[in-house]
Design a protein around this motif. Sequence first.
Motif, PDB file in Angstrom:
ATOM      1  N   GLU A  88      -1.602 -14.572  37.111  1.00  6.71           N
ATOM      2  CA  GLU A  88      -1.811 -14.472  38.563  1.00  6.71           C
ATOM      3  C   GLU A  88      -0.502 -14.609  39.318  1.00  6.71           C
ATOM      4  OE1 GLU A  88      -5.892 -16.193  40.119  1.00  6.71           O
ATOM      5  OE2 GLU A  88      -5.032 -17.478  38.575  1.00  6.71           O
ATOM      6  N   PRO A 146      -6.527 -19.491  48.046  1.00  5.73           N
ATOM      7  CA  PRO A 146      -7.705 -19.948  48.780  1.00  5.73           C
ATOM      8  C   PRO A 146      -7.372 -21.095  49.731  1.00  5.73           C
ATOM      9  CG  PRO A 146      -8.263 -19.599  46.486  1.00  5.73           C
ATOM     10  CD  PRO A 146      -6.784 -19.392  46.595  1.00  5.73           C
ATOM     11  N   ARG A 147      -6.517 -22.005  49.262  1.00  4.18           N
ATOM     12  CA  ARG A 147      -6.191 -23.164  50.089  1.00  4.18           C
ATOM     13  C   ARG A 147      -5.489 -22.768  51.379  1.00  4.18           C
ATOM     14  NH1 ARG A 147      -3.777 -27.634  46.626  1.00  4.18           N
ATOM     15  NH2 ARG A 147      -5.940 -27.884  45.997  1.00  4.18           N
ATOM     16  N   GLY A 166      -7.844 -21.280  53.836  1.00  6.77           N
ATOM     17  CA  GLY A 166      -8.603 -22.326  54.530  1.00  6.77           C
ATOM     18  C   GLY A 166      -7.800 -22.947  55.666  1.00  6.77           C
ATOM     19  N   LEU A 211      -7.594 -20.504  58.584  1.00  7.77           N
ATOM     20  CA  LEU A 211      -8.845 -20.437  59.337  1.00  7.77           C
ATOM     21  C   LEU A 211      -9.000 -21.660  60.235  1.00  7.77           C
ATOM     22  CD1 LEU A 211     -11.320 -19.004  56.695  1.00  7.77           C
ATOM     23  CD2 LEU A 211     -10.710 -17.981  58.891  1.00  7.77           C
ATOM     24  N   ASP A 212      -8.599 -22.794  59.717  1.00  4.96           N
ATOM     25  CA  ASP A 212      -8.669 -24.024  60.505  1.00  4.96           C
ATOM     26  C   ASP A 212      -7.740 -23.940  61.709  1.00  4.96           C
ATOM     27  OD1 ASP A 212      -9.506 -26.549  61.118  1.00  4.96           O
ATOM     28  OD2 ASP A 212      -8.087 -27.550  59.801  1.00  4.96           O
ATOM     29  N   GLN A 250     -11.897 -15.661  54.886  1.00  2.00           N
ATOM     30  CA  GLN A 250     -12.949 -16.525  54.353  1.00  2.00           C
ATOM     31  C   GLN A 250     -13.273 -16.140  52.911  1.00  2.00           C
ATOM     32  OE1 GLN A 250     -17.083 -16.515  55.062  1.00  2.00           O
ATOM     33  NE2 GLN A 250     -17.056 -18.508  56.108  1.00  2.00           N
ATOM     34  N   ALA A 256     -10.662 -17.593  50.728  1.00  2.00           N
ATOM     35  CA  ALA A 256     -10.896 -19.028  50.563  1.00  2.00           C
ATOM     36  C   ALA A 256     -12.027 -19.282  49.575  1.00  2.00           C
ATOM     37  CB  ALA A 256     -11.216 -19.666  51.913  1.00  2.00           C
ATOM     38  N   ARG A 257     -13.004 -18.382  49.551  1.00  2.00           N
ATOM     39  CA  ARG A 257     -14.132 -18.554  48.645  1.00  2.00           C
ATOM     40  C   ARG A 257     -13.808 -18.090  47.233  1.00  2.00           C
ATOM     41  NH1 ARG A 257     -18.472 -15.747  52.518  1.00  2.00           N
ATOM     42  NH2 ARG A 257     -19.711 -15.479  50.640  1.00  2.00           N
ATOM     43  N   GLY A 258     -12.575 -17.614  46.997  1.00  2.00           N
ATOM     44  CA  GLY A 258     -12.149 -17.302  45.641  1.00  2.00           C
ATOM     45  C   GLY A 258     -12.253 -15.844  45.256  1.00  2.00           C
ATOM     46  N   TYR A 259     -12.469 -14.959  46.229  1.00  2.00           N
ATOM     47  CA  TYR A 259     -12.563 -13.531  45.917  1.00  2.00           C
ATOM     48  C   TYR A 259     -11.172 -12.932  45.805  1.00  2.00           C
ATOM     49  CZ  TYR A 259     -17.586 -13.576  46.857  1.00  2.00           C
ATOM     50  OH  TYR A 259     -18.921 -13.823  46.798  1.00  2.00           O
ATOM     51  N   ARG A 260     -10.988 -12.044  44.813  1.00  2.00           N
ATOM     52  CA  ARG A 260      -9.740 -11.306  44.679  1.00  2.00           C
ATOM     53  C   ARG A 260      -9.762 -10.124  45.662  1.00  2.00           C
ATOM     54  NH1 ARG A 260      -9.182 -15.090  41.816  1.00  2.00           N
ATOM     55  NH2 ARG A 260      -9.229 -15.276  39.558  1.00  2.00           N
ATOM     56  N   GLU A 320     -12.215  -7.440  44.853  1.00  2.00           N
ATOM     57  CA  GLU A 320     -13.604  -7.828  45.113  1.00  2.00           C
ATOM     58  C   GLU A 320     -13.905  -7.810  46.609  1.00  2.00           C
ATOM     59  OE1 GLU A 320     -14.387 -10.984  41.494  1.00  2.00           O
ATOM     60  OE2 GLU A 320     -13.026 -11.562  43.091  1.00  2.00           O
ATOM     61  N   ARG A 343     -16.670  -5.541  48.550  1.00  2.00           N
ATOM     62  CA  ARG A 343     -17.697  -6.196  49.337  1.00  2.00           C
ATOM     63  C   ARG A 343     -17.735  -5.695  50.771  1.00  2.00           C
ATOM     64  NH1 ARG A 343     -20.308 -11.659  48.453  1.00  2.00           N
ATOM     65  NH2 ARG A 343     -20.918 -12.081  50.592  1.00  2.00           N
TER      66      ARG A 343
END
Lengths: 353, 210
Positions: B109, B126-127, B130, B133-134, B159, B162-166, B169, B173
């Motif tokens: 990665e 992801p971090r 997040g 977004l905050d 988002q 952050a939820r782990g999608y590459r 993906e 989506r």
Amino acid sequence: MTAVFFERSREDRVLAGVCGGLAARLGVDATLVRLVFALLALAGGAGILLYLALWVYGDGLRTWPAAALVAAAAAVLLSALGLSPSTVIGATLLVAGLAVVLVRGGSLRPGGSLPILGIVLLLAGAVLFLGRNVTSGPFIVPGAIVGALVLIVGPWIWQLTSERTERIRAEERAEVAARIHDSVLQTLALIQRHAGDERRVAALARRQERELRRWLYGSGVAEAASLVDALADVAAEIEELHGIRIELANAGDAPLDDDLRQLVLAAREAMTNAAKFSGVEEIFVYAESGHEEIVVFVRDSGVGFERAAVAADRRGIVESIEGRMQRAGGTATVVGAPGQGTEVELRLPRSSA
Amino acid sequence: MKRRVVLVDDHELFRAGVRGELGEAVEIVGEAGSVAAAIPLIRELDPEVVLLDVHLPDGGGEGVIAGVAPERPGVRFLALSVSDAAEDVISVIRAGARGYVTKTISGEELAAAIERVAQGDAVFSPRLAGFVLDAFAEGERVGDAELDVLTSREREVLQLIARGYRYKEIAARLHLSVKTVEAHVSSVLRKLQLSSRHELTRWAHERRLV
């Protein structure tokens, strides 16, 4: 010879080279030093005594005769300034007493060697000094004694308080040592035992990292107080149990309450499911705390969720996730398709404010 | 062609680990363990990508970026850190890093992230997604409105990261191309670096003392 403070000058000399040596040492002009000594010599010969003291000291560092000569010089100087002989002698005795206490050491604590010579000198000095300068009758002698005691007890109290801070520091060090022993050293021992098991070693290291980080930078308490802390705890636990990796991300955080504890438990079930059934080694957990609701996503990119093929016990777990969320006033949604991984979405409206 | 990479981290052991993990995927042309050593080294070697630790003994990763960027604008920085503190991460991004990944990232990665940064794209873990977004949460806005808010698409993409999608993906989506997803992330990076939102400046200034 250690710490040669002063040497007579062989080149720049009028008498013994004391002024020249001192000037070289202090980095000033020798003439200036000589002028000061000459002025002091006019004050009852104090300059001459001081010159002799430095001469004696400079020749092989004989400390005590030099100190005596300095004391005599100071006494002569003080009396030349118009102070009465008993004041001068009293002050000299006080200084000498302090010097003795400082050099010889000793203390008033049980078991410590008493600096008797120092105490006697200080008391005598105090009586003489105060007896002459304080003229308020009956308080003179008790006052002198109290003064002398303060002079002796003062350093002792100072020593005690510095010992106390030392002890507090030692206690702190012991606490850190205990903490490191309970956590880091234990983990290192475990890692050595499981050196061949790569996943387990990684899980142990990550868990330890989280713990240490929370202790160093976080709330410092073992009990998680916020949603993100609680999720981190759960994630570390699942990582260790199942030898997988959990990536935790968040936007915002919220203080933990009973409903959020239910949410964390539901998330734990979801993580356990993913760890057991997904077949992948990485799970993503994302917590978003908004004004109106809190959402937690637990996702894996593993074999996916196929309703028809779900084992009975797993359906039970799904229901327990959903049931738990409903009781807390929220919802749980499980989304997944074969080959596309599974995502559990836990939503909880914020009840108050 | 292999990307030329300089590695800046004060932990010798960690550098050795990264070297091992990356293996043949990139060419590591140099290593440094401090801000003072890194700046002349990077200026001299002129690599494509610098892997940059957020914390260095003589200052942060921002120091390295500030010392290099004016002379070597082509060098791209990817922040690599164990830090959990949003302010540290946001600071180094605002200084000019094109992305942030955590040190637990796998070698594969990491190589992909280096490639993406070398091509001028942004890399969000992801971090970091997040945190962003905050920082861009609903609330007050100041200054340039366009820079101070994320579009709903950008929010959606972040988002999912952050939820782990590459990226692939996410593209599938949202029925977008991967290029479009990358464009959204780059746009977020630009806003992150240029916006004067209160949260961002606060994060950039309130550095936690370690």
